[in-house]
Design an enzyme around this catalytic site. Sequence first.
Site, PDB file in Angstrom:
ATOM      1  CG  ASP A 116     -74.168  14.216  62.881  1.00 60.97           C
ATOM      2  OD1 ASP A 116     -74.742  14.609  61.843  1.00 60.97           O
ATOM      3  OD2 ASP A 116     -74.744  13.535  63.747  1.00 60.97           O
ATOM      4  CG  HIS A 165     -80.265  14.050  64.153  1.00 60.59           C
ATOM      5  ND1 HIS A 165     -79.002  14.279  63.684  1.00 60.59           N
ATOM      6  CD2 HIS A 165     -80.114  13.398  65.325  1.00 60.59           C
ATOM      7  CE1 HIS A 165     -78.120  13.793  64.540  1.00 60.59           C
ATOM      8  NE2 HIS A 165     -78.774  13.243  65.548  1.00 60.59           N
ATOM      9  CG  ASN A 169     -79.355  11.864  69.399  1.00 54.85           C
ATOM     10  OD1 ASN A 169     -79.027  12.191  68.253  1.00 54.85           O
ATOM     11  ND2 ASN A 169     -78.692  10.976  70.098  1.00 54.85           N
ATOM     12  CG  HIS A 170     -75.728  13.564  71.373  1.00 51.75           C
ATOM     13  ND1 HIS A 170     -75.940  12.748  72.477  1.00 51.75           N
ATOM     14  CD2 HIS A 170     -75.379  12.730  70.361  1.00 51.75           C
ATOM     15  CE1 HIS A 170     -75.728  11.488  72.134  1.00 51.75           C
ATOM     16  NE2 HIS A 170     -75.391  11.449  70.862  1.00 51.75           N
ATOM     17  CG  HIS A 221     -78.806   9.744  64.780  1.00 50.91           C
ATOM     18  ND1 HIS A 221     -78.372  10.201  66.000  1.00 50.91           N
ATOM     19  CD2 HIS A 221     -79.213   8.453  64.978  1.00 50.91           C
ATOM     20  CE1 HIS A 221     -78.529   9.239  66.912  1.00 50.91           C
ATOM     21  NE2 HIS A 221     -79.027   8.178  66.316  1.00 50.91           N
ATOM     22  CG  HIS A 263     -72.070   9.819  63.418  1.00 51.05           C
ATOM     23  ND1 HIS A 263     -71.303   9.958  64.558  1.00 51.05           N
ATOM     24  CD2 HIS A 263     -73.060  10.737  63.526  1.00 51.05           C
ATOM     25  CE1 HIS A 263     -71.815  10.899  65.322  1.00 51.05           C
ATOM     26  NE2 HIS A 263     -72.893  11.391  64.727  1.00 51.05           N
ATOM     27  CD  GLU A 323     -76.245  14.522  67.224  1.00 51.15           C
ATOM     28  OE1 GLU A 323     -77.165  14.639  68.036  1.00 51.15           O
ATOM     29  OE2 GLU A 323     -75.887  13.438  66.733  1.00 51.15           O
ATOM     30  CG  ASN A 324     -72.292  13.902  67.590  1.00 55.27           C
ATOM     31  OD1 ASN A 324     -72.820  13.837  66.479  1.00 55.27           O
ATOM     32  ND2 ASN A 324     -72.751  13.249  68.633  1.00 55.27           N
TER      33      ASN A 324
HETATM   34 FE   FE2 Z   1     -74.421  12.676  65.556  1.00 53.74          FE
HETATM   35 FE   FE2 Z   2     -77.551  12.020  66.799  1.00 49.47          FE
END
Ligand code: FE2
Ligand code: FE2
Length: 274
Positions: free
Chosen positions: A13, A154, A72-73, A179, A181, A44-45
Amino acid sequence: MSETPATILFVGDLVGGLGRRTFLGLLPALRERHRPDFVVVNAENVAGGLGITPKIADGLFAAGVDAITLGNHAYHRKEIYPYLDEHERIVRPANYLRSQPGHGWCVVESDGTRLGVVNLSGNLYLRAGRSAFTEIEPALGELGAADHVLVDMHAEATSEKVAMGWHLDGRVTAVVGTHTHVPTADARVLPGGTAYVTDVGMTGPRGGVIGVKREQAIQSLLTQMPVRFETSDEDPWLMGVLISCSRPRRADSIEQVLMPRPAHSEAGREGELS
Ligand SMILES: [Fe+2]
Ligand SMILES: [Fe+2]
């Protein structure tokens, strides 16, 4: 299926502008050292810590990224919705509802070798409309002709990720977790030949709390009150894995790539939270 050997660099990520710059800054050296045939990143981030924008996705593809995975983002930034439908090489979890924007798998090609990339979301503590364990089957069915398959699982729970690794062992080249991190110390090739790691980690500020300024994260936990989170700018690292393959859909090795951003690189905070 081709017997062409392949090396896949998967990067965890990207968090904020600093994560993006850390990745882009280290990519030439990683290419030089490992000569990856494919570079896949979870982004995603990347837009200020939450989501991704078309401009940032275009920039990653322009830098030679073969495929982008999300999580999820994925839907934090509305402007990405049509982009997710229109662009083949960016994927959101395959087990989201069919009505949600985007798609869950893609195939990319390098020198005649085809890599299928699947994004899945765990179902524990994350919102995913359908089961990762059932929805991986139609995805694999669609990828029938791919020489290699990389699955980005994820998920929050280690148990779901470990289970997915075993579930797909011998059927895909790699199952890599994202996810949390935080990289885990269990990278290995499973007995059936699938490379596996529970979490790759993130590419971003190790000096924060999974990407967020640590003072703010601690304040939130201490007071139990809402706190505005900003992306940390301390101690950026690149975290990824390098997967080497010589047989179709099987890995020979998986090794972690954990690298600090060189101290001499420009701090460059402009656009940090954009
Ligand atoms: Fe993430
Ligand atoms: Fe995530």
